[in-house]
Motif scaffolding. Structure first.
Motif, PDB file in Angstrom:
ATOM      1  N   VAL A 134       4.077  -6.603  20.257  1.00 17.38           N
ATOM      2  CA  VAL A 134       2.850  -5.830  19.995  1.00 17.38           C
ATOM      3  C   VAL A 134       2.673  -4.764  21.072  1.00 17.38           C
ATOM      4  CG1 VAL A 134       1.654  -7.793  18.904  1.00 17.38           C
ATOM      5  CG2 VAL A 134       1.291  -7.345  21.316  1.00 17.38           C
ATOM      6  N   GLY A 135       1.875  -3.765  20.765  1.00 17.71           N
ATOM      7  CA  GLY A 135       1.451  -2.778  21.750  1.00 17.71           C
ATOM      8  C   GLY A 135       2.293  -1.532  21.810  1.00 17.71           C
ATOM      9  N   VAL A 191       5.379 -10.756  22.955  1.00 11.75           N
ATOM     10  CA  VAL A 191       4.294 -11.662  23.355  1.00 11.75           C
ATOM     11  C   VAL A 191       4.579 -13.100  22.934  1.00 11.75           C
ATOM     12  CG1 VAL A 191       2.448  -9.947  23.469  1.00 11.75           C
ATOM     13  CG2 VAL A 191       2.968 -11.022  21.278  1.00 11.75           C
ATOM     14  N   LYS A 192       5.613 -13.299  22.097  1.00 19.52           N
ATOM     15  CA  LYS A 192       5.951 -14.658  21.659  1.00 19.52           C
ATOM     16  C   LYS A 192       7.439 -14.741  21.398  1.00 19.52           C
ATOM     17  CE  LYS A 192       1.952 -16.334  19.074  1.00 19.52           C
ATOM     18  NZ  LYS A 192       1.499 -16.637  17.709  1.00 19.52           N
ATOM     19  N   HIS A 221       0.804  -1.249   0.000  1.00 21.26           N
ATOM     20  CA  HIS A 221       0.000   0.000   0.000  1.00 21.26           C
ATOM     21  C   HIS A 221       0.833   1.293   0.000  1.00 21.26           C
ATOM     22  CE1 HIS A 221      -3.449  -2.547   0.423  1.00 21.26           C
ATOM     23  NE2 HIS A 221      -2.916  -3.086   1.518  1.00 21.26           N
ATOM     24  N   LYS A 247       8.216 -10.351  14.183  1.00 27.99           N
ATOM     25  CA  LYS A 247       6.961  -9.762  13.702  1.00 27.99           C
ATOM     26  C   LYS A 247       6.624  -8.607  14.633  1.00 27.99           C
ATOM     27  CE  LYS A 247       4.953 -14.181  12.468  1.00 27.99           C
ATOM     28  NZ  LYS A 247       3.946 -15.115  12.959  1.00 27.99           N
ATOM     29  N   GLY A 298       3.594  -6.057  15.533  1.00 29.89           N
ATOM     30  CA  GLY A 298       2.153  -5.940  15.312  1.00 29.89           C
ATOM     31  C   GLY A 298       1.749  -4.576  14.797  1.00 29.89           C
ATOM     32  N   ALA A 299       0.628  -4.555  14.087  1.00 27.68           N
ATOM     33  CA  ALA A 299       0.088  -3.297  13.578  1.00 27.68           C
ATOM     34  C   ALA A 299      -0.123  -2.336  14.741  1.00 27.68           C
ATOM     35  CB  ALA A 299      -1.232  -3.575  12.868  1.00 27.68           C
ATOM     36  N   GLY A 354       3.845  -4.533  10.882  1.00 30.70           N
ATOM     37  CA  GLY A 354       2.431  -4.307  10.578  1.00 30.70           C
ATOM     38  C   GLY A 354       2.089  -2.840  10.359  1.00 30.70           C
ATOM     39  N   ALA A 355       0.894  -2.643   9.811  1.00 27.72           N
ATOM     40  CA  ALA A 355       0.445  -1.302   9.434  1.00 27.72           C
ATOM     41  C   ALA A 355       0.555  -0.317  10.600  1.00 27.72           C
ATOM     42  CB  ALA A 355      -1.005  -1.388   8.967  1.00 27.72           C
ATOM     43  N   THR A 371       7.724 -11.951  18.595  1.00 25.82           N
ATOM     44  CA  THR A 371       6.607 -11.118  18.134  1.00 25.82           C
ATOM     45  C   THR A 371       6.392 -10.025  19.160  1.00 25.82           C
ATOM     46  OG1 THR A 371       5.571 -13.038  17.113  1.00 25.82           O
ATOM     47  CG2 THR A 371       4.142 -11.165  17.523  1.00 25.82           C
ATOM     48  N   PHE A 415       3.932  -2.655   5.966  1.00 27.14           N
ATOM     49  CA  PHE A 415       2.633  -2.196   5.485  1.00 27.14           C
ATOM     50  C   PHE A 415       2.528  -0.672   5.604  1.00 27.14           C
ATOM     51  CE2 PHE A 415       2.138  -6.615   6.523  1.00 27.14           C
ATOM     52  CZ  PHE A 415       1.310  -7.096   5.525  1.00 27.14           C
ATOM     53  N   GLN A 416       1.376  -0.176   5.128  1.00 35.39           N
ATOM     54  CA  GLN A 416       1.179   1.274   5.106  1.00 35.39           C
ATOM     55  C   GLN A 416       1.405   1.909   6.485  1.00 35.39           C
ATOM     56  OE1 GLN A 416      -1.181  -0.991   4.758  1.00 35.39           O
ATOM     57  NE2 GLN A 416      -3.036  -0.458   5.860  1.00 35.39           N
TER      58      GLN A 416
HETATM   59  C1  COA Z   1       1.450  -9.331  15.445  1.00 35.88           C
HETATM   60  C2  COA Z   1       0.898 -10.122  14.272  1.00 35.88           C
HETATM   61  C3  COA Z   1       1.975 -10.244  13.205  1.00 35.88           C
HETATM   62  C4  COA Z   1       0.396 -11.509  14.717  1.00 35.88           C
HETATM   63  O1  COA Z   1       1.382 -12.414  14.962  1.00 35.88           O
HETATM   64  P1  COA Z   1       0.994 -13.886  15.465  1.00 35.88           P
HETATM   65  O2  COA Z   1       2.277 -14.574  15.656  1.00 35.88           O
HETATM   66  O3  COA Z   1      -0.006 -14.490  14.540  1.00 35.88           O
HETATM   67  O4  COA Z   1       0.357 -13.561  16.890  1.00 35.88           O
HETATM   68  P2  COA Z   1      -1.118 -13.814  17.464  1.00 35.88           P
HETATM   69  O5  COA Z   1      -2.171 -13.424  16.498  1.00 35.88           O
HETATM   70  O6  COA Z   1      -1.134 -15.198  18.021  1.00 35.88           O
HETATM   71  O7  COA Z   1      -1.160 -12.755  18.643  1.00 35.88           O
HETATM   72  C5  COA Z   1      -0.372 -12.871  19.828  1.00 35.88           C
HETATM   73  C6  COA Z   1      -0.986 -11.942  20.884  1.00 35.88           C
HETATM   74  O8  COA Z   1      -0.794 -10.562  20.484  1.00 35.88           O
HETATM   75  C7  COA Z   1      -2.065  -9.896  20.336  1.00 35.88           C
HETATM   76  N1  COA Z   1      -1.943  -9.030  19.142  1.00 35.88           N
HETATM   77  C8  COA Z   1      -1.771  -9.428  17.874  1.00 35.88           C
HETATM   78  N2  COA Z   1      -1.625  -8.362  17.079  1.00 35.88           N
HETATM   79  C9  COA Z   1      -1.702  -7.267  17.875  1.00 35.88           C
HETATM   80  C10 COA Z   1      -1.604  -5.870  17.623  1.00 35.88           C
HETATM   81  N3  COA Z   1      -1.384  -5.401  16.401  1.00 35.88           N
HETATM   82  N4  COA Z   1      -1.718  -5.012  18.683  1.00 35.88           N
HETATM   83  C11 COA Z   1      -1.915  -5.501  19.944  1.00 35.88           C
HETATM   84  N5  COA Z   1      -2.013  -6.828  20.238  1.00 35.88           N
HETATM   85  C12 COA Z   1      -1.916  -7.683  19.207  1.00 35.88           C
HETATM   86  C13 COA Z   1      -3.079 -11.018  20.178  1.00 35.88           C
HETATM   87  O9  COA Z   1      -4.354 -10.631  20.592  1.00 35.88           O
HETATM   88  C14 COA Z   1      -2.490 -12.096  21.049  1.00 35.88           C
HETATM   89  O10 COA Z   1      -2.751 -11.786  22.394  1.00 35.88           O
HETATM   90  P3  COA Z   1      -3.176 -12.957  23.448  1.00 35.88           P
HETATM   91  O11 COA Z   1      -1.988 -13.900  23.466  1.00 35.88           O
HETATM   92  O12 COA Z   1      -3.356 -12.205  24.718  1.00 35.88           O
HETATM   93  O13 COA Z   1      -4.385 -13.561  22.870  1.00 35.88           O
HETATM   94  C15 COA Z   1      -0.381  -9.507  13.672  1.00 35.88           C
HETATM   95  O14 COA Z   1      -1.415  -9.488  14.639  1.00 35.88           O
HETATM   96  C16 COA Z   1      -0.214  -8.124  13.074  1.00 35.88           C
HETATM   97  O15 COA Z   1      -0.375  -7.110  13.741  1.00 35.88           O
HETATM   98  N6  COA Z   1       0.073  -8.143  11.734  1.00 35.88           N
HETATM   99  C17 COA Z   1       0.154  -6.976  10.926  1.00 35.88           C
HETATM  100  C18 COA Z   1      -0.800  -7.129   9.761  1.00 35.88           C
HETATM  101  C19 COA Z   1      -1.045  -5.833   9.056  1.00 35.88           C
HETATM  102  O16 COA Z   1      -0.501  -4.799   9.334  1.00 35.88           O
HETATM  103  N7  COA Z   1      -1.890  -5.923   8.057  1.00 35.88           N
HETATM  104  C20 COA Z   1      -2.228  -4.802   7.256  1.00 35.88           C
HETATM  105  C21 COA Z   1      -2.854  -5.284   5.984  1.00 35.88           C
HETATM  106  S1  COA Z   1      -3.398  -3.954   5.032  1.00 35.88           S
END
Ligand code: COA
Length: 216
Positions: free
Chosen positions: A160-161, A167-168, A80, A142, A144-145, A126-127, A158, A99-100
């Motif tokens: 996030v926040g 978180v992983k 994007h 990874k 997170g968005a 992520g975005a 991984t 991502f964007q």
């Molecule tokens: C972080 C990410 C890569 C997921 O990785 P994953 O290995 O599949 O991790 P999970 O989905 O199992 O999530 C792990 C934990 O983080 C949390 N989490 C996932 N993404 C998050 C985010 N962006 N912000 C806050 N918390 C998030 C989940 O709720 C989960 O919490 P829990 O263990 O308490 O249930 C994904 O959620 C993400 O943000 N991807 C970006 C995608 C994007 O930007 N897309 C745009 C397309 S236009």
């Protein structure tokens, strides 16, 4: 890295790209990368005005602002493109996807110093995630968005926040094909075992550090 490889990267990683021509003509992220490579080449040759001119045109065309001074490896993919900002001293490894709205930004205005993040290989951001300062993001991470990352991130995790928290943590797999001779190798087993312990120890260390930081 040729522009053809950049097109193939889009085809591999963008499920919305249905054909070579669609990827080539209608991917702003791809155009931002091709124009970045032009501007980076001018930058390296010391032609800073040309570098900034190409960078400015690219921003206008794609909505992504990649400083010509940034160092970017093979297999870079931007989906994007709108609102992506990559600062001058950023270093990006191979096969990174963003991502964007992703920002690789600085927290200091000191000239001549590395002010922006170093991103490892096979990282996905992520975005609208923001990664700030001269920090290191390891391989296979990874982000997170919407996260805001301000500290080093170990490989295979991984985050996030706001601020970013791990978180992983995944155990890296040893890429040795034991099926070659169909015999188990006790030395490899021992290494794998050791590796598991090491990852677990690192995970616990991060937990203890977090706990200590909270107690302060
Ligand atoms: C972080 C990410 C890569 C997921 O990785 P994953 O290995 O599949 O991790 P999970 O989905 O199992 O999530 C792990 C934990 O983080 C949390 N989490 C996932 N993404 C998050 C985010 N962006 N912000 C806050 N918390 C998030 C989940 O709720 C989960 O919490 P829990 O263990 O308490 O249930 C994904 O959620 C993400 O943000 N991807 C970006 C995608 C994007 O930007 N897309 C745009 C397309 S236009």
């Amino acid at each position: 890295m040729s522009w053809k490889e950049d097109v193939n990267t889009v085809l591999e990683r963008d499920p919305a790209a249905k054909s070579y021509n669609e990827a080539l003509f209608f991917s702003p992220g791809l155009h931002a990368i091709i124009l970045y490579r032009l501007s980076h080449s001018a930058y390296r040759k010391g032609n800073l005005t040309m570098a900034r001119a190409v960078n400015y045109f690219s921003r206008f065309l794609t909505g992504a602002d990649i400083h010509p001074g940034a160092t970017i490896g093979k297999g870079f993919f931007i989906d994007h493109a709108t609102g992506v900002v990559i600062g001058e001293t950023s270093v990006i490894g191979e096969n990174v996807s963003i991502f964007q709205g992703v920002t690789l930004g600085g927290v200091s205005a000191e000239k001549g110093k590395k002010r922006h993040p170093t991103i490892g290989n096979n990282v996905t951001i992520g975005a609208h995630a923001v990664v700030l300062g001269d920090i290191k993001v390891g391989d296979n991470v990874k982000i997170g968005a919407g996260s805001v990352v301000v500290k080093d991130v170990p490989s295979n995790s991984t985050v996030v926040g706001v601020p970013g928290k791990i978180v992983k943590r995944e155990t890296p797999t040893l890429k040795i094909d034991l099926r070659h001779d169909q015999l188990p190798d006790p030395l490899v087993d021992a290494f794998v075992d050791l590796n598991h312990h090491l990852v677990e120890l690192e995970r616990r260390l991060v937990e203890v550090e977090e706990k200590l930081r909270k107690e302060k």
